[in-house]
Write an enzyme that holds these catalytic residues in place. Structure first.
Site, mmCIF file in Angstrom:
data_model
loop_
_atom_site.group_PDB
_atom_site.id
_atom_site.type_symbol
_atom_site.label_atom_id
_atom_site.label_comp_id
_atom_site.label_asym_id
_atom_site.label_seq_id
_atom_site.Cartn_x
_atom_site.Cartn_y
_atom_site.Cartn_z
ATOM 1 N N ASP A 97 30.204 32.960 34.008
ATOM 2 C CA ASP A 97 31.297 33.811 33.527
ATOM 3 C C ASP A 97 31.662 33.458 32.096
ATOM 4 O O ASP A 97 31.812 32.281 31.755
ATOM 5 C CB ASP A 97 32.510 33.633 34.447
ATOM 6 C CG ASP A 97 33.660 34.563 34.090
ATOM 7 O OD1 ASP A 97 33.398 35.738 33.780
ATOM 8 O OD2 ASP A 97 34.813 34.107 34.118
ATOM 9 N N ASP A 105 34.880 40.788 29.126
ATOM 10 C CA ASP A 105 34.898 40.011 30.358
ATOM 11 C C ASP A 105 33.706 40.332 31.253
ATOM 12 O O ASP A 105 33.586 41.432 31.764
ATOM 13 C CB ASP A 105 36.195 40.306 31.101
ATOM 14 C CG ASP A 105 36.433 39.358 32.257
ATOM 15 O OD1 ASP A 105 35.619 38.440 32.451
ATOM 16 O OD2 ASP A 105 37.433 39.523 32.965
#
Length: 446
Positions: A323, A116
């Site tokens: 992201d 992540d």
């Protein structure tokens, strides 16, 4: 083979992590290393994979998680230059999409972790666990590892940092305690330690992570943490630092294929094509996110300037987060987003219909003959043309939707999600504060 799933999330301060290589030919300091990225929903290697689910069902699950993640992440973080960004972690633990296989401890225990770029802290559930959330894999047994070492209160890593507070220390209990609290009400309490992590043939010794003994929140039964790829001081990128030349990259295969994507570190993370374009990275103190500056969105021969408070102002901060864990992208609502959708609708000759889940805002009847005009995102110094296969997804045989949605709150920051990044080699250079994009067939190993 048992797989122990630990998932790593957000941490703090610089460590003294050391990298060694088990290969005798070239070390990771000269060549870097690459790993597989496993899509949690579409890859048969994922423990979340449901072989009975249809492609449409998997895709809808992805979009539902994306909506939840967008809400958690953006609701507490407006502008990187403002004071409204929360110092807590703003994401839910069940929101990211890609997994990595690694080994922890000595002897090494195989582990599956969520990768992540929106997270920094690394922690796992550890024995003894006073209060732990349920998951199907055994807790990490620190006493079974000869390389495990608890950090003392006097260690330089044991200092307060954004996202957690450090508990009191006494002579009797000289362990560096942490208390990580998240925007969704989840939390992890425990102590900091160092351990050996192994990725393929590369070992990271003295890696700082959190060993959680009291953990509660909205965690799935198959997961318990996140690999922090953010730019905070204790992410894996910061801990490796010069060893990987502050570089990493990923290349994500289309979700329509059940193939593995790739993440690379060091020299293997570099773009090599002259066709690659680069744009500056921006940072906000105390937050692990990667910000870019989006100037305009181009649809065919029309341009839509990104809304900003001061026209002609010098670019000092980013306005969009890039992201890897958020599939769907978001842009400012109102006139800006409506203008983009109206132009697409007219050029494609379609009528807008409702998304059955009520999440995506521009949907139409599925028709393989419909061709979209050129769609491009113009960042500072870099323009990226988005393939139609990334800009639109077929939810089923009836409904196809635009993979960009309007911000549904008054956010000053938007999201460049991973569906728009598919089949690009996305390379981060944190020393130069740049991110590069190179159009690539990510299904081919390189």
């Amino acid at each position: 083979m048992k797989v122990h799933i630990f998932i790593l999330v957000l941490l703090f301060l610089c460590s003294e992590a050391h990298v060694s290589s088990t290969t005798s030919h070239e070390s990771s300091t000269t060549s870097g290393f690459s790993l597989d990225l496993i899509h949690r929903e579409f890859s048969p290697l994922s423990p979340f994979y449901n072989p009975l689910a249809t492609h449409s069902e998997r895709l809808k699950n992805v979009i539902r998680r994306s909506n939840s993640r967008l809400t958690h992440l953006l609701s507490n973080c407006r502008s990187p230059s403002g004071s409204s960004c929360s110092i807590e972690s703003d994401i839910g633990f069940d929101g990211s999409e890609y997994l990595m296989i690694l080994l922890i401890g000595t002897p090494p225990v195989e582990t599956l972790a969520i990768a992540d770029t929106g997270s920094d802290l690394t922690w796992i559930q550890c024995k003894p666990c006073k209060r732990c959330f349920k998951h199907v894999n055994p807790l990490f047994d620190l006493r079974a590892s000869s390389s495990y070492k608890t950090l003392k209160c006097t260690s330089k890593q044991c200092k307060p940092f954004a996202g957690y507070t450090v508990g009191p220390c006494t002579r009797k209990h000289n362990k560096c305690q942490y208390n990580a609290t998240y925007a969704d009400g989840s939390y992890s309490n425990g102590h900091l330690a160092t351990e050996t992590l192994t990725f393929g043939k590369t070992s990271i010794e003295r890696y700082v992570f959190g060993c959680g003994h009291i953990n509660q929140g909205i965690f799935g039964e198959s997961s318990s943490g996140i690999i922090g790829l953010g730019r905070g001081p204790l992410s894996i990128i910061s801990q490796l630092g010069e060893t990987i030349q502050w570089k990493f990259s990923y290349c994500m295969v289309s979700v329509s294929k059940q193939e593995l994507s790739t993440i690379s570190f060091g020299k293997k993370a570099q773009v090599s094509s002259s066709k690659a374009v680069s744009t500056p990275l921006f940072q906000t103190a105390g937050l692990p996110y990667y910000y870019l500056y989006l100037e305009k969105v181009i649809i065919g021969n029309k341009s839509f300037e990104y809304p900003r408070e001061e026209t002609g102002a010098q670019v000092q901060s980013g306005n969009i987060i890039i992201d890897s864990g958020t599939p769907i992208s978001s842009l400012p609502g109102g006139e800006f987003y409506d203008g983009i959708v109206s132009t697409l609708k007219e050029a494609m000759g379609v009528e807008i219909i409702d998304d059955p889940d009520g999440i995506l805002k521009f949907c139409f009847k599925t028709n393989s003959n419909i061709k979209a005009p050129m769609i491009a995102f113009q960042f500072k110094d870099a323009t990226i043309e988005i393939p139609q296969s990334s800009a639109f997804v077929e939810l089923d045989d009836v409904v196809t939707c635009f993979t960009v949605m309007p911000n549904h709150l008054a956010f000053d920051v938007s999201m460049f999600g991973h569906l728009l990044q598919e089949n690009f080699l996305v390379s981060y250079d944190l020393k130069k504060n740049m991110v590069s994009f190179q159009a690539t067939d990510c299904s081919k190993k390189f």
